[in-house]
Design an enzyme around this catalytic site. Structure first.
Site, PDB file in Angstrom:
ATOM      1  N   LYS A  86      59.600  23.072 -82.848  1.00 41.30           N
ATOM      2  CA  LYS A  86      58.683  22.463 -81.957  1.00 41.30           C
ATOM      3  C   LYS A  86      58.269  21.090 -82.298  1.00 41.30           C
ATOM      4  O   LYS A  86      58.240  20.058 -81.424  1.00 41.30           O
ATOM      5  CB  LYS A  86      57.420  23.114 -82.233  1.00 41.30           C
ATOM      6  CG  LYS A  86      56.224  22.918 -81.497  1.00 41.30           C
ATOM      7  CD  LYS A  86      56.354  22.940 -79.861  1.00 41.30           C
ATOM      8  CE  LYS A  86      55.197  22.648 -79.141  1.00 41.30           C
ATOM      9  NZ  LYS A  86      55.454  22.802 -77.688  1.00 41.30           N
ATOM     10  N   HIS A  94      78.865  12.086 -55.546  1.00 39.99           N
ATOM     11  CA  HIS A  94      79.799  11.118 -56.656  1.00 39.99           C
ATOM     12  C   HIS A  94      80.271  11.770 -57.761  1.00 39.99           C
ATOM     13  O   HIS A  94      80.566  11.234 -58.974  1.00 39.99           O
ATOM     14  CB  HIS A  94      78.837   9.862 -57.013  1.00 39.99           C
ATOM     15  CG  HIS A  94      78.595   9.112 -55.998  1.00 39.99           C
ATOM     16  ND1 HIS A  94      79.536   8.345 -55.200  1.00 39.99           N
ATOM     17  CD2 HIS A  94      77.242   8.683 -55.454  1.00 39.99           C
ATOM     18  CE1 HIS A  94      78.614   7.681 -54.387  1.00 39.99           C
ATOM     19  NE2 HIS A  94      77.453   7.808 -54.331  1.00 39.99           N
ATOM     20  N   GLU A 107      63.448  18.068 -65.986  1.00 43.56           N
ATOM     21  CA  GLU A 107      62.739  18.865 -66.688  1.00 43.56           C
ATOM     22  C   GLU A 107      63.032  20.274 -66.563  1.00 43.56           C
ATOM     23  O   GLU A 107      62.867  21.094 -67.470  1.00 43.56           O
ATOM     24  CB  GLU A 107      61.307  18.582 -66.579  1.00 43.56           C
ATOM     25  CG  GLU A 107      60.248  19.391 -67.195  1.00 43.56           C
ATOM     26  CD  GLU A 107      60.064  19.544 -68.786  1.00 43.56           C
ATOM     27  OE1 GLU A 107      59.496  20.358 -69.359  1.00 43.56           O
ATOM     28  OE2 GLU A 107      60.854  18.548 -69.539  1.00 43.56           O
ATOM     29  N   TRP A 139      64.024  25.247 -90.784  1.00 38.99           N
ATOM     30  CA  TRP A 139      65.055  24.847 -89.735  1.00 38.99           C
ATOM     31  C   TRP A 139      66.296  24.224 -90.175  1.00 38.99           C
ATOM     32  O   TRP A 139      66.213  23.322 -90.621  1.00 38.99           O
ATOM     33  CB  TRP A 139      64.343  24.283 -88.590  1.00 38.99           C
ATOM     34  CG  TRP A 139      65.166  23.947 -87.165  1.00 38.99           C
ATOM     35  CD1 TRP A 139      65.379  25.036 -86.293  1.00 38.99           C
ATOM     36  CD2 TRP A 139      65.927  22.885 -86.814  1.00 38.99           C
ATOM     37  NE1 TRP A 139      65.790  24.358 -85.401  1.00 38.99           N
ATOM     38  CE2 TRP A 139      66.328  23.283 -85.550  1.00 38.99           C
ATOM     39  CE3 TRP A 139      65.903  21.900 -87.265  1.00 38.99           C
ATOM     40  CZ2 TRP A 139      66.931  22.309 -84.760  1.00 38.99           C
ATOM     41  CZ3 TRP A 139      66.798  20.543 -86.544  1.00 38.99           C
ATOM     42  CH2 TRP A 139      67.018  21.133 -85.341  1.00 38.99           C
ATOM     43  N   CYS A 158      61.069  23.379 -91.502  1.00 38.91           N
ATOM     44  CA  CYS A 158      59.793  22.901 -90.358  1.00 38.91           C
ATOM     45  C   CYS A 158      58.484  23.116 -90.852  1.00 38.91           C
ATOM     46  O   CYS A 158      57.880  22.508 -90.105  1.00 38.91           O
ATOM     47  CB  CYS A 158      60.306  23.547 -88.964  1.00 38.91           C
ATOM     48  SG  CYS A 158      59.725  23.050 -87.690  1.00 38.91           S
ATOM     49  N   ARG A 192      56.653  26.281 -84.728  1.00 41.47           N
ATOM     50  CA  ARG A 192      57.336  24.929 -84.837  1.00 41.47           C
ATOM     51  C   ARG A 192      58.862  25.346 -84.844  1.00 41.47           C
ATOM     52  O   ARG A 192      59.694  24.202 -84.714  1.00 41.47           O
ATOM     53  CB  ARG A 192      57.204  24.434 -86.338  1.00 41.47           C
ATOM     54  CG  ARG A 192      55.503  24.128 -86.159  1.00 41.47           C
ATOM     55  CD  ARG A 192      54.859  23.676 -87.467  1.00 41.47           C
ATOM     56  NE  ARG A 192      55.830  22.329 -88.000  1.00 41.47           N
ATOM     57  CZ  ARG A 192      55.249  21.327 -88.104  1.00 41.47           C
ATOM     58  NH1 ARG A 192      54.045  21.091 -87.431  1.00 41.47           N
ATOM     59  NH2 ARG A 192      55.707  20.152 -88.544  1.00 41.47           N
ATOM     60  N   ASN A 205      60.067  19.234 -96.162  1.00 39.55           N
ATOM     61  CA  ASN A 205      60.465  19.050 -94.890  1.00 39.55           C
ATOM     62  C   ASN A 205      61.084  17.643 -94.932  1.00 39.55           C
ATOM     63  O   ASN A 205      60.542  16.785 -95.651  1.00 39.55           O
ATOM     64  CB  ASN A 205      59.452  18.778 -94.020  1.00 39.55           C
ATOM     65  CG  ASN A 205      58.637  20.288 -93.498  1.00 39.55           C
ATOM     66  OD1 ASN A 205      59.331  21.327 -93.671  1.00 39.55           O
ATOM     67  ND2 ASN A 205      57.676  20.309 -92.921  1.00 39.55           N
ATOM     68  N   GLY A 206      62.065  17.415 -93.730  1.00 39.39           N
ATOM     69  CA  GLY A 206      62.750  16.094 -93.679  1.00 39.39           C
ATOM     70  C   GLY A 206      64.023  16.279 -94.299  1.00 39.39           C
ATOM     71  O   GLY A 206      64.739  17.150 -94.239  1.00 39.39           O
ATOM     72  N   LYS A 227      64.240  22.967 -69.233  1.00 44.31           N
ATOM     73  CA  LYS A 227      63.500  24.274 -69.706  1.00 44.31           C
ATOM     74  C   LYS A 227      64.375  25.574 -69.359  1.00 44.31           C
ATOM     75  O   LYS A 227      64.623  26.494 -70.063  1.00 44.31           O
ATOM     76  CB  LYS A 227      62.502  24.346 -68.542  1.00 44.31           C
ATOM     77  CG  LYS A 227      61.215  23.564 -69.150  1.00 44.31           C
ATOM     78  CD  LYS A 227      60.671  24.120 -70.289  1.00 44.31           C
ATOM     79  CE  LYS A 227      59.517  23.068 -70.699  1.00 44.31           C
ATOM     80  NZ  LYS A 227      60.249  21.941 -71.182  1.00 44.31           N
ATOM     81  N   GLU A 239      66.709  25.606 -72.647  1.00 43.11           N
ATOM     82  CA  GLU A 239      65.908  25.759 -73.592  1.00 43.11           C
ATOM     83  C   GLU A 239      65.741  27.161 -73.792  1.00 43.11           C
ATOM     84  O   GLU A 239      65.849  28.065 -74.947  1.00 43.11           O
ATOM     85  CB  GLU A 239      64.791  25.029 -73.854  1.00 43.11           C
ATOM     86  CG  GLU A 239      64.757  23.606 -73.939  1.00 43.11           C
ATOM     87  CD  GLU A 239      63.303  22.981 -74.081  1.00 43.11           C
ATOM     88  OE1 GLU A 239      63.123  22.226 -75.037  1.00 43.11           O
ATOM     89  OE2 GLU A 239      62.519  23.166 -73.194  1.00 43.11           O
TER      90      GLU A 239
END
Length: 614
Positions: free
Chosen positions: A609, A510, A487, A77, A2, A28, A102-103, A491, A494
């Site tokens: 990140k 429902h 949101e 990562w 990362c 990150r 990276n990638g 959180k 996470e």
């Protein structure tokens, strides 16, 4: 993924920069780290890698006395292969070539098969080792030209990548390449640095240039010796002076970066609101060509991922109610893989904290390829990929955000989306002068309302003790507050690893109501708006099933605290900007639950990140 760093320093050891740079990229997200340095005394590339925090790798480097004038480093990562030392970067081929990356190389399996047939042995499960062996093969078989070897190898790779390569035979040079993942070059006095993020270099220099997709550069201590673009033509990139504050990267008196960034929101929101309060709600805030583009668009499509997707869902309410313009919001990773109907009169908006989110970037490219001519990027990082690829761009003024879980980037995105809604509403004749004055007053009062919401932290810390022992949680909201419930649930997931879901409160009966019992805390966002009575009815449904309610309301709402119903009141209902204020409460709740559970607040497991892979 990362984080990438590298350096050539004519008169200094690179190791101090490599370790410092990797520490600054820890935000990150990563699971292992390593550096490789050419040792002049031993005339070989030496490498140290460790699973876990950079500090473990740094200690090993000190024990080995690693020094050198050229080197590369990486925080990984995991994508291909597990979290093990053999899978950690840098990778080395035959003691000759060392690579950080990276990638994702999408065709790595075919390349691996090809290289194995040529006799190369693999020590890892990563796609990155394919790069090291491929560059070595081209180097040894095509004139021992490192630049040409990297260029030829990169032409074989499919996917997104940023790479840095050093060679045993040429310790004075480094070759870097970028395709889809960010990479910058920074310049000092007889020294050059590379990094995936400017935060890694500003303690050493502020002079930076950002590589473009397809760029391949040959570096020495004197700077960029050669730079070819994606067409193979010689080119130059502008050198800029970074304005990123070094102090913004320090923890200061806070316990965690997330805590610091939650408390920075009054200022971040105020700074972002100044765009509209100082300059007015005018199209020019969004770019030179905004007046022309805004005057012709008939609809909006917002593409985003994660937290930015939830800010976009909130913005949809403002854009449709204030500007009266049809707005759709799509998850970028879904949009890019389906058949779409292009509309040249539709504005494509991308929202991203980093400006480099791969799925969002690829979704924008896909939209443009389908005929969408007008695009706007909302971003927090200057010179990042999305703004450069967009027709228009506007930057939030959140400052550096180190915590992996976004806080102030989210709320400042909301300010920008609100400003866009008012600007378009004014331009389209749907906002009167009195309404315009009212919206400006709402923005002026917002930082103070956020500060009042921060004062609720002790009460939310008490709630956190109740949540910390629960296996799951449910978040409910209605209307424009439903995305804030989403949101809040994100959180909690996470930061605490507690399973959490969010639903529109009207959907409770429902299906989700089947989950409710005495072990399921239910968070309800219930401000005093036109849907309050509806929300109260949904709360009755929870109470009747023995569920425990945690209600985030405001001073204007009529709620009584009873057994099974806990109430915290934010400041008085502030109307159209209420979602931003209630965001503060859900952030603080998740933060304190994480503290009780002892999880890593700033670096949640498995998360990064900046998500530059699919």
């Amino acid at each position: 993924m990362c984080g990438i760093v590298g350096a050539i320093r004519a008169h200094a050891n690179v190791v101090d920069f490599l370790t410092d740079g990797l520490k600054r990229l820890e935000y990150r997200g990563y699971d292992s780290s390593g550096i490789a340095v050419y040792s002049e005394s031993e005339q070989k590339i030496k490498r140290v890698r460790r699973v876990g925090r950079v500090a473990l790798m740094e200690e090993a480097v000190k024990q080995k006395g690693l020094t050198g004038h050229i080197g590369i480093g990486h925080t990984r990562w995991a994508t291909h292969g597990g979290v093990t030392e053999p899978n950690a970067h840098p990778h080395i081929s035959g003691g000759l070539i060392s690579v950080v990356h990276n990638g994702i190389i999408e065709n790595f399996e075919a390349e691996r098969t090809r290289l194995e047939a040529l006799g190369y042995e693999f020590e890892s499960q990563t796609d990155t080792e394919v790069i090291a062996h491929s560059v070595r093969h081209e180097y040894e078989n095509n004139g021992k030209d490192l630049y040409r070897a990297v260029q030829t190898a990169c032409s074989r790779f499919h996917g997104a990548f940023a790479i840095a390569v050093i060679c045993h035979d040429d310790p004075a040079h480094m070759v870097v390449a970028r395709m889809g993942c960010p990479l910058l070059v920074a310049f000092g006095d007889e020294e050059v640095f590379i990094a995936s993020d400017v935060s890694a270099v500003i303690a050493f220099t502020r002079k930076v240039t950002y590589l473009e997709d397809g760029d391949i550069a040959l570096l020495s201590a004197n700077g960029i010796d050669m730079l070819l673009d994606k067409n193979g033509d010689k080119t130059e990139r502008a050198v800029k002076t970074s304005e990123l504050s070094l102090a913004s990267l320090e923890l200061g008196g806070y316990s965690h970066f997330m805590q610091k960034e939650i408390y920075e929101q009054p200022k971040a929101v105020a700074d972002t609101a100044e765009i509209f309060l100082d300059g007015g709600f005018v199209p020019e805030n969004f770019g030179e060509h905004a007046p022309e583009i805004f005057s012709k668009i008939k609809s909006i499509k917002i593409l985003a991922c994660g937290t930015s997707y939830y800010s976009a869902l909130t913005g949809k309410y403002w854009l449709e109610s204030i500007a009266r313009i049809r707005t759709d919001v799509e998850i970028a990773s879904e949009y890019r893989y389906r058949d779409v109907i292009a509309d040249p009169d539709e504005l494509i908006i991308t929202t991203s904290q980093s400006g480099e989110t791969l799925d969002t970037m690829e979704a924008l490219k896909y939209a443009q390829a389908q005929g969408h001519e007008c695009s706007l990027s909302i971003c927090n990082v200057l010179e990042s990929a999305l703004p450069r690829a967009s027709t228009l761009a506007i930057y939030t003024r959140a400052g550096a955000e180190i915590g992996v879980a976004s806080t102030k980037a989210f709320t400042t995105q909301l300010v920008i989306l609100f400003g866009l809604a008012v600007t378009l509403g004014k331009l389209r004749g749907h906002v009167s002068d009195d309404e315009l004055t009212g919206y400006a007053d709402d923005l002026r009062q917002l930082p103070g309302s956020i500060q009042h919401a921060l004062n609720l932290e002790p009460q939310l810390a008490v709630w956190a003790k109740e949540f910390a022992t629960k296996p799951s949680a449910l978040y409910l909201g209605r209307g424009i507050h439903y995305p804030i419930a989403l949101e809040g649930a994100l959180k909690l997931k996470e930061l605490t690893y507690i399973h959490a879901e969010a639903y529109p409160a009207g959907e409770l009966k429902h299906g989700p109501l089947a989950l409710v019992d005495e072990n399921m805390p239910v968070v309800v966002i219930a401000p005093n708006d036109k849907l309050l009575d509806k929300v109260k009815a949904n709360m009755q449904e929870v109470g009747a099933r023995g569920g425990e309610l945690f209600v985030l309301s405001d001073l204007d709402s009529d709620f009584a605290e009873t057994d099974g119903v806990h109430v915290i009141r934010t400041p008085r209902h502030i109307g159209v900007l209420s979602p931003i204020v209630h965001t503060i409460a859900v952030q603080l709740l998740s933060y304190h639950v994480a503290l009780v559970r002892g999880t890593d607040v700033d670096k949640p497991r498995n998360l990064a990140k900046s998500v530059t892979v699919e």
